[in-house]
Write a protein that holds these residues in place. Structure first.
Motif, short mmCIF file in Angstrom:
data_model
loop_
_atom_site.label_atom_id
_atom_site.label_comp_id
_atom_site.label_asym_id
_atom_site.label_seq_id
_atom_site.Cartn_x
_atom_site.Cartn_y
_atom_site.Cartn_z
N MET A 101 0.85 -1.19 0.00
CA MET A 101 0.00 0.00 0.00
C MET A 101 0.89 1.24 0.00
O MET A 101 1.79 1.39 0.81
N ARG A 102 0.64 2.13 -0.94
CA ARG A 102 1.49 3.32 -1.04
C ARG A 102 0.95 4.42 -0.14
O ARG A 102 -0.24 4.74 -0.16
N HIS A 103 1.86 5.00 0.64
CA HIS A 103 1.45 6.08 1.56
C HIS A 103 1.42 7.40 0.80
O HIS A 103 2.23 7.64 -0.09
N GLN A 104 0.51 8.24 1.18
CA GLN A 104 0.42 9.56 0.56
C GLN A 104 1.63 10.40 0.96
O GLN A 104 2.02 10.45 2.11
N HIS A 105 2.25 11.03 -0.02
CA HIS A 105 3.41 11.88 0.25
C HIS A 105 2.98 13.06 1.10
O HIS A 105 1.92 13.64 0.89
N GLU A 106 3.84 13.37 2.05
CA GLU A 106 3.51 14.46 2.97
C GLU A 106 3.21 15.75 2.24
O GLU A 106 2.35 16.52 2.63
N GLY A 107 3.93 15.97 1.12
CA GLY A 107 3.72 17.21 0.38
C GLY A 107 2.36 17.29 -0.27
O GLY A 107 1.89 18.36 -0.63
N ASN A 108 1.70 16.13 -0.44
CA ASN A 108 0.38 16.11 -1.05
C ASN A 108 -0.75 16.06 -0.03
O ASN A 108 -1.91 15.97 -0.38
N ALA A 109 -0.38 16.07 1.25
CA ALA A 109 -1.40 16.01 2.30
C ALA A 109 -2.22 17.28 2.28
O ALA A 109 -1.72 18.37 1.95
N PRO A 110 -3.50 17.16 2.59
CA PRO A 110 -4.35 18.36 2.59
C PRO A 110 -3.86 19.36 3.61
O PRO A 110 -3.47 19.01 4.72
N ARG A 111 -3.86 20.64 3.24
CA ARG A 111 -3.39 21.69 4.13
C ARG A 111 -4.45 21.99 5.18
O ARG A 111 -5.64 21.93 4.93
N ARG A 112 -3.97 22.30 6.37
CA ARG A 112 -4.87 22.68 7.45
C ARG A 112 -4.85 24.20 7.59
O ARG A 112 -3.80 24.81 7.73
N PHE A 113 -6.01 24.79 7.53
CA PHE A 113 -6.11 26.23 7.65
C PHE A 113 -6.58 26.57 9.06
O PHE A 113 -7.59 26.03 9.53
N THR A 114 -5.84 27.41 9.74
CA THR A 114 -6.22 27.81 11.09
C THR A 114 -6.60 29.27 11.08
O THR A 114 -5.99 30.09 10.39
N MET A 115 -7.62 29.58 11.84
CA MET A 115 -8.09 30.96 11.93
C MET A 115 -7.30 31.68 13.00
O MET A 115 -7.11 31.16 14.10
N LYS A 116 -6.83 32.87 12.67
CA LYS A 116 -6.10 33.67 13.65
C LYS A 116 -7.07 34.66 14.29
O LYS A 116 -7.87 35.29 13.61
N ALA A 117 -6.99 34.76 15.59
CA ALA A 117 -7.86 35.70 16.31
C ALA A 117 -7.59 37.12 15.83
O ALA A 117 -6.45 37.50 15.56
N SER A 118 -8.65 37.90 15.73
CA SER A 118 -8.52 39.27 15.22
C SER A 118 -7.59 40.11 16.08
O SER A 118 -6.87 40.98 15.58
N ILE A 119 -7.56 39.83 17.39
CA ILE A 119 -6.67 40.61 18.27
C ILE A 119 -5.22 40.34 17.91
O ILE A 119 -4.38 41.26 17.92
#
Length: 221
Positions: free
Chosen positions: A1-19
């Motif tokens: 089974m071929r593992h997904q390359h880290e570079g192709n992993a879906p990006r996680r978007f984090t919200m930054k607090a407005s402050i």
């Protein structure tokens, strides 16, 4: 089974607090003004006359604006962070003390450069120059520590919802770049192209505040 390359992993978007976005924006503006301040101090080191009126306005803004909004907000955030991340308490206490020192140095320098401006054509004395350089070095180090050590801790230790709901004793609607004092300072630097000055007739490649570049010399016939 071929593992997904880290570079192709879906990006996680984090919200930054407005402050935190506002604090980062303030820091970017302070760093640009400090760069221009350092250039004026280099002019003094070259035993030339710096722009004392500009220096006064730089010291005034870099002291007054943080004291009115930025530092009080940070102090409250630091108190909350110390509760959640006790290991940071010692460093946070140092940063709060630096807020006080920045205010003291800045106000003393306002008086000194105003007096030098009134004397006209007076070179900056060594005591004032050393204090101004200490102010700049402290400010640069302070911003770096907050940007690289404390703000990331705030993001990981306090949920965005908690940051958004905190009573910070100040409103995000408080003017920053839109404040009259900053707009006056910006216009003076942009219109006079003073952010480019280095001394000895030299100019920097660009102004860190307004982006101005040296004007091309007219072609010779």
């Amino acid at each position: 089974m071929r593992h997904q390359h880290e570079g192709n992993a879906p990006r996680r978007f984090t919200m930054k607090a407005s402050i935190l976005e506002r604090l980062h924006a303030d820091h970017y503006r302070y760093e640009a003004l400090l760069c221009i301040l350092d250039r004026q101090l280099h002019i003094a080191v070259c035993q030339e006359i710096p722009d004392y009126r500009l220096l006064y306005q730089l010291f005034h803004y870099l002291t007054e604006q943080p004291g009115e909004w930025h530092h009080p907000v940070e102090d409250r955030l630091f108190d909350r962070l110390a509760e959640r991340h006790p290991e940071s308490r010692e460093l946070l206490e140092v940063l709060i003390e630096e807020h006080r020192r920045i205010d003291i140095y800045g106000r003393e320098l306002e008086v000194k450069v105003r007096n030098l401006d009134e004397e006209s054509e007076a070179e900056m004395d060594l005591t004032t120059l050393n204090l101004a350089r200490a102010f700049s070095e402290l400010y640069h180090h302070h911003l770096y520590t907050e940007n690289h050590r404390i703000f990331p801790l705030l993001e990981t230790s306090l949920p965005v919802t908690e940051l958004e709901d905190m009573d910070l004793g100040a409103s995000l609607k408080a003017p920053a770049e839109g404040s009259p004092s900053f707009q006056r300072l910006y216009r003076q630097i942009a219109e006079g192209r003073t952010g480019l000055q280095l001394g000895r007739g030299e100019q920097a490649d660009f102004c860190p505040l307004c982006g101005a570049k040296p004007q091309a010399a007219p072609p010779t016939s």
